[in-house]
Structures are given as C-alpha cells and as structure tokens.
Write a protein that holds these residues in place. Structure first.
Motif, PDB file in Angstrom:
ATOM      1  N   ASP A 259       1.667  13.780   0.255  1.00  0.00           N
ATOM      2  CA  ASP A 259       1.587  14.423   1.379  1.00  0.00           C
ATOM      3  C   ASP A 259      -0.039  14.278   1.755  1.00  0.00           C
ATOM      4  OD1 ASP A 259       1.591  16.592   3.580  1.00  0.00           O
ATOM      5  OD2 ASP A 259       1.658  17.990   2.071  1.00  0.00           O
TER       6      ASP A 259
ATOM      7  N   ASN B  84      10.166   7.865  -6.955  1.00  0.00           N
ATOM      8  CA  ASN B  84      10.660   8.988  -6.282  1.00  0.00           C
ATOM      9  C   ASN B  84      10.071  10.271  -6.561  1.00  0.00           C
ATOM     10  OD1 ASN B  84      12.777   7.458  -4.896  1.00  0.00           O
ATOM     11  ND2 ASN B  84      13.733   7.240  -6.764  1.00  0.00           N
TER      12      ASN B  84
ATOM     13  N   CYS C  61       7.253   1.154   4.263  1.00  0.00           N
ATOM     14  CA  CYS C  61       6.402   2.327   3.793  1.00  0.00           C
ATOM     15  C   CYS C  61       5.935   2.822   5.244  1.00  0.00           C
ATOM     16  CB  CYS C  61       5.406   1.621   2.965  1.00  0.00           C
ATOM     17  SG  CYS C  61       5.752   1.001   1.248  1.00  0.00           S
TER      18      CYS C  61
ATOM     19  N   LYS D 239       6.576  10.085  -2.396  1.00  0.00           N
ATOM     20  CA  LYS D 239       6.085  10.582  -1.256  1.00  0.00           C
ATOM     21  C   LYS D 239       4.877  11.559  -1.609  1.00  0.00           C
ATOM     22  CE  LYS D 239      10.156   8.992   0.410  1.00  0.00           C
ATOM     23  NZ  LYS D 239       9.868   7.694   1.197  1.00  0.00           N
TER      24      LYS D 239
ATOM     25  N   ALA E 295       7.153  13.197  -5.684  1.00  0.00           N
ATOM     26  CA  ALA E 295       6.453  13.531  -4.625  1.00  0.00           C
ATOM     27  C   ALA E 295       5.250  14.789  -4.971  1.00  0.00           C
ATOM     28  CB  ALA E 295       7.537  14.491  -3.799  1.00  0.00           C
TER      29      ALA E 295
ATOM     30  N   GLU F   3       5.893   6.880   1.296  1.00  0.00           N
ATOM     31  CA  GLU F   3       5.089   7.497   2.282  1.00  0.00           C
ATOM     32  C   GLU F   3       3.671   8.395   1.904  1.00  0.00           C
ATOM     33  OE1 GLU F   3       5.819  10.419   6.325  1.00  0.00           O
ATOM     34  OE2 GLU F   3       7.638   9.386   4.881  1.00  0.00           O
TER      35      GLU F   3
END
Length: 352
Positions: free
Chosen positions: A231, A245, A169, A229, A247, A207
């Motif tokens: 932001d 998966n 990660c 993911k 985002a 992330e």
C-alpha cells in the motif's frame, strides 16, 4: 463498447442465470447502477438494495440465487467477481506510445517497442526496458535497472541504480526503490555511513503504493517476491525478503534483514523489528508490533482499541499500578490459602 454476460461468466468462472447476450459497459454499486451496468452483492448490509437495483445483472453468492429475479452471475466469492469484472470492463490502454520529446534517454539504454517514456523522464545508461512498459512523467531510472514486460511506473517513480522490476508490476507515484538503507556504525559518538552495495529485486505482478520506499540491501539484495501487494507510505528496509502474495496496508514498517513468508498480511501501521523470521500465513492486525520471530501461522495483534477518554484514563492509571497490584495479589495468596485450611478444619470439627 461493452461485454456480454456470457463472455463475463466464462472469464470469471461464474454460473450465469439469465440472458447471455445482455451487454454491460460498466460496473457500479447496487444503489446507483443503471441498465447498462453490472453490480455485485458481497455484504449483507447492502441486501436491502438488491430488489430495487436497476442493474442489468448482479454478481451474487450461490446461496442467493433465488433472492434476485434479474440476470445474475453466481459464484462463491462475489467480491472477487467484482474485482475481475472491473478489470475486464476497464482494461489499461496506452494513450500514447513511444518517447516524449522532453525525455532524456541514454544512448546505451535498451527500450523495447509498444511502451511509453513520458515527459521529463530520465533513463540512464545500461537500462533495459521490456515490451509495453509505461514510464510516467518525471520518473528517473538510474543506471543498470531492468523493467519487465507490461510493467507500469506512474509519475515521479525513482528506480535507483541496479533495481530489477519484474513483469506486469504497477508502481504508483512517488515510490522510491533502491535508496540507501539505514546503515551506520558509531565511532566515539559519530556516525560512519556503511555503503549499501546490494540491490532491490521485485518479482512479477507486484504492486507498490504511492510514496512507499524499499531500500537496497547492504551486501545482499532486498527481495520482494512475485504477487506482493504494498500500500501507500510503506517502508521496507535493507536486506528484507517478502514472500510471494503477501500484502501490507498503509504505513507498515519492516526493519532490516527481516524474512517474511508467503501469504502474510499486515494491517495499517503494523511494525516488525529487524532480523526476525515470520512464517508463511501470518496475519497481523493494524498497529501490531512484532518484536520476536513468529514460527506458528495465525492471527496476531498488539494494539489497544480506542475507548471513551474517561475509561481510557482509568485504564492507564490501573496499568501503571499493574506491577504493584500483582505483588499485592501474590502476597494475599498464602493468606487466602491459610484461611481456606482453617475454614476446612472448622467445618470438619462441626461435623464431629
């Protein structure tokens, strides 16, 4: 040290047309690329730069194999090729290993070999840190946390008590995982805090962007599944589950106890109210507000795109009159129907 085009082609599963022994050291944009760099073309707006580029090789779509005479790597998704080549040519390398003298590490913490605990870090009791984990300067890992092999915590990351982070990660500076969720009960106008007893569980390959926050669960855990993911400046509230998966772009907000399926995407500033379920494969454009569960996958939008101010002002006026206008139209409908009947009768009379 560089990498040959032959090696790159094999690693990214591309068809190589050209010199397999050619060595490239960096990746760059078409316009500024030099003879030791590789570039890519993923958009038609850069097509004019293809013939003038000095790149040693270019990653292209299969359909463009004859549009460039130099070394080329052909694949269905050049942008994906760019991402993979950039990772190949820029691997993450530990500059240091071990523990900074200024780090504070509890004697009961278990820290595997091959990683780094940076300056001014605090690692509390019963923490488990896997192999080759990087913990950046000023990070705080509270009691009972677990960090999987190969994960990276950048500067000033906070993992609150009991947080679990999987393998590989990346958590960017200022992110906070496991802070209390927004849980309160009202007693005669005063707010009574509800203890937040769950954890945050993060899967592998996740992330999380800078200054994002993920709240611990109230009773059950908040779960971010593998491959997600997130932001910068994203907030995920208590008891949320985000499927594999998915985002989220910057400033997305997910309210408590929402369940998001796998492979979903959320544009910037999208929001989801609490206690909803969103099916796998749901995609929301920027500033979309979701107020009901979504059971059918697809693309959803609710934001109003920008208009020139004068046009927007007129539209606002009309929107405020929308209910009144609809009532007027409903009132006109019977009258229009009567007029149509009269006209029809008149036409029939003329025919006779």
């Amino acid at each position: 040290m560089g990498t040959t085009l032959g090696e790159i082609a094999e690693l990214i599963n591309a068809e190589l047309v050209g010199d397999s022994a050619c060595v490239v050291e960096e990746i760059a944009a078409l316009e500024g690329a030099t003879s030791n760099q590789i570039s890519f073309l993923s958009s038609d707006k850069f097509l004019s730069q293809l013939q003038s580029t000095e790149a040693a090789a270019v990653i292209l779509h299969q359909d463009r194999r004859d549009q460039f005479d130099g070394n080329r790597l052909l694949m269905d998704d050049p942008y994906l090729g760019y991402a993979k080549v950039a990772s190949i040519l820029n691997p993450y390398i530990f500059k240091e290993q071990g523990r900074s003298p200024s780090a504070t590490i509890h004697e009961t913490a278990s820290i595997a070999e091959g990683g780094w605990i940076g300056p001014q870090c605090v690692v509390m009791e019963q923490v488990e840190v896997g192999e080759s984990v990087f913990v950046g300067a000023g990070s705080v890992i509270e009691e009972g946390c677990t960090i999987g092999r190969g994960s990276r915590l950048m500067a000033n990351v906070s993992l609150m008590a009991g947080t679990v982070v999987g393998e590989d990660c990346i958590i960017h500076p200022g992110a906070v995982l496991g802070s209390d969720g927004f849980g309160f009960a009202n007693e005669d106008g005063r707010w009574v805090k509800i203890p937040q007893l769950g954890r945050v569980i993060v899967g592998d390959g996740v992330e999380i962007g800078a200054n994002s926050t993920i709240d611990r669960g109230a009773l059950e855990d908040t779960v971010i599944e593998s491959g997600v993911k997130i932001d910068n400046l994203v907030h995920i509230a208590h008891n949320v589950r985000v499927g594999e998966n998915s985002a989220m772009a910057a400033m997305v907000g997910i309210a408590g106890s929402t369940v998001i399926g796998a492979g979903c995407t959320f544009g910037g500033q999208a929001g989801v109210v609490g206690h909803l379920e969103i099916v796998d494969g749901t995609h929301c454009t920027a500033r979309t507000l979701i107020t009901k569960s979504i059971n059918t996958p697809g693309l959803y939008s609710s934001a109003t795109p920008a208009d020139p101010n004068r046009k927007w002002r007129r539209n606002v006026v009309q929107f405020r009159k929308l209910d009144e206008s609809i009532r007027e139209l409903r009132g006109l409908a019977p009258r229009l129907s009567d007029m149509e009947e009269k006209i029809e009768l008149m036409e029939k009379g003329k025919e006779k």
